[in-house]
Design a protein around this motif. Structure first.
Motif, PDB file in Angstrom:
ATOM      1  N   ARG A 126     -11.295  -1.318  10.678  1.00 52.73           N
ATOM      2  CA  ARG A 126     -10.778  -2.687  10.833  1.00 52.73           C
ATOM      3  C   ARG A 126     -10.643  -3.375   9.479  1.00 52.73           C
ATOM      4  O   ARG A 126     -10.982  -4.540   9.312  1.00 52.73           O
ATOM      5  N   GLY A 127     -10.134  -2.621   8.500  1.00 54.91           N
ATOM      6  CA  GLY A 127      -9.904  -3.145   7.171  1.00 54.91           C
ATOM      7  C   GLY A 127     -10.997  -2.825   6.172  1.00 54.91           C
ATOM      8  O   GLY A 127     -10.784  -2.913   4.967  1.00 54.91           O
ATOM      9  N   VAL A 128     -12.159  -2.446   6.646  1.00 52.77           N
ATOM     10  CA  VAL A 128     -13.266  -2.104   5.761  1.00 52.77           C
ATOM     11  C   VAL A 128     -13.183  -0.609   5.447  1.00 52.77           C
ATOM     12  O   VAL A 128     -13.242   0.219   6.360  1.00 52.77           O
ATOM     13  N   VAL A 129     -13.030  -0.302   4.181  1.00 49.55           N
ATOM     14  CA  VAL A 129     -12.910   1.086   3.744  1.00 49.55           C
ATOM     15  C   VAL A 129     -13.902   1.300   2.604  1.00 49.55           C
ATOM     16  O   VAL A 129     -13.953   0.504   1.667  1.00 49.55           O
ATOM     17  N   ASP A 130     -14.666   2.377   2.696  1.00 46.60           N
ATOM     18  CA  ASP A 130     -15.635   2.609   1.626  1.00 46.60           C
ATOM     19  C   ASP A 130     -14.942   3.114   0.357  1.00 46.60           C
ATOM     20  O   ASP A 130     -13.799   3.568   0.391  1.00 46.60           O
ATOM     21  N   ASP A 131     -15.655   2.982  -0.749  1.00 46.07           N
ATOM     22  CA  ASP A 131     -15.099   3.374  -2.048  1.00 46.07           C
ATOM     23  C   ASP A 131     -14.682   4.837  -2.079  1.00 46.07           C
ATOM     24  O   ASP A 131     -13.712   5.194  -2.739  1.00 46.07           O
ATOM     25  N   ALA A 132     -15.415   5.687  -1.361  1.00 49.16           N
ATOM     26  CA  ALA A 132     -15.098   7.120  -1.357  1.00 49.16           C
ATOM     27  C   ALA A 132     -13.699   7.380  -0.802  1.00 49.16           C
ATOM     28  O   ALA A 132     -12.966   8.218  -1.335  1.00 49.16           O
ATOM     29  N   ALA A 133     -13.305   6.655   0.240  1.00 48.36           N
ATOM     30  CA  ALA A 133     -11.976   6.851   0.830  1.00 48.36           C
ATOM     31  C   ALA A 133     -10.883   6.459  -0.161  1.00 48.36           C
ATOM     32  O   ALA A 133      -9.864   7.156  -0.284  1.00 48.36           O
ATOM     33  N   LEU A 134     -11.088   5.360  -0.877  1.00 47.24           N
ATOM     34  CA  LEU A 134     -10.097   4.955  -1.882  1.00 47.24           C
ATOM     35  C   LEU A 134     -10.067   5.935  -3.052  1.00 47.24           C
ATOM     36  O   LEU A 134      -8.988   6.271  -3.555  1.00 47.24           O
ATOM     37  N   LYS A 135     -11.224   6.423  -3.470  1.00 45.32           N
ATOM     38  CA  LYS A 135     -11.276   7.399  -4.564  1.00 45.32           C
ATOM     39  C   LYS A 135     -10.570   8.686  -4.167  1.00 45.32           C
ATOM     40  O   LYS A 135      -9.843   9.278  -4.962  1.00 45.32           O
TER      41      LYS A 135
END
Length: 183
Positions: A126-135
């Motif tokens: 729901r819009g919250v994505v951890d740093d690992a997913a963006l990396k």
């Protein structure tokens, strides 16, 4: 049976007629979703404007169709899953295996897979994505512009998914069956 009437482009008046004419110009036809959205010309114009803007973005049509398929599958929207499966195959020329993979937010292409995984993570979080997913996305070459457009495409797809589910729009596409929600 649709819970909202479908506005007939031939008899529509005022802002609804204008919006439906814009849809026909943009798409070449007026799908049932647009006819139902014409109950609110503002909604129809907003959908068409966002869709048109994203069509001119950095994500290619074949990727946008796969993002749409993944979101429709997740939200269990038969109308959108059917529409985007058809458009992916017949307009964007996405092969059947890639269409099937997209239903699970996957792709054999690493860059497309990263975009699908990011979109899926955004939807599920729901819009919250951890740093690992963006990396992981950035490691696969996903750009800031692509990240922004993934969010835009997700918003557009959630809009149409929820609208079609709520309005129970009559499906005017070859049916792509969504999974049983209890499966």
């Amino acid at each position: 049976m649709s819970t909202l009437p479908q506005i007939d482009p031939a008899t529509a008046t005022g802002a609804a007629a204008e919006a439906l004419t814009d849809v026909r110009k943009a798409l070449g036809s007026v799908p049932n979703m647009a006819k139902a959205m014409a109950n609110s010309p503002a909604l129809l114009k907003g959908w068409l404007a966002l869709s048109g803007a994203l069509n001119g973005g950095v994500l290619p049509a074949a990727v946008r169709q796969r993002l749409s398929i993944a979101t429709a599958e997740y939200n269990r929207c038969e109308y959108c899953l059917s529409a985007h499966t058809y458009l992916a195959a017949h307009v964007s020329k996405v092969d059947a295996q890639e269409i099937e993979l997209a239903r699970d937010a996957e792709s054999a292409d690493p860059h497309t897979a990263a975009l699908l995984a990011l979109s899926d993570a955004i939807a599920r979080g729901r819009g919250v994505v951890d740093d690992a997913a963006l990396k992981e996305a950035r490691a696969a070459g996903v750009t800031d512009a692509e990240i922004a457009e993934v969010v835009g495409n997700l918003a557009l797809n959630i809009l149409t998914n929820y609208f079609n589910i709520l309005a129970d729009v009559d499906n005017d596409w070859p049916v792509a069956v969504v999974p049983n929600e209890h499966a």
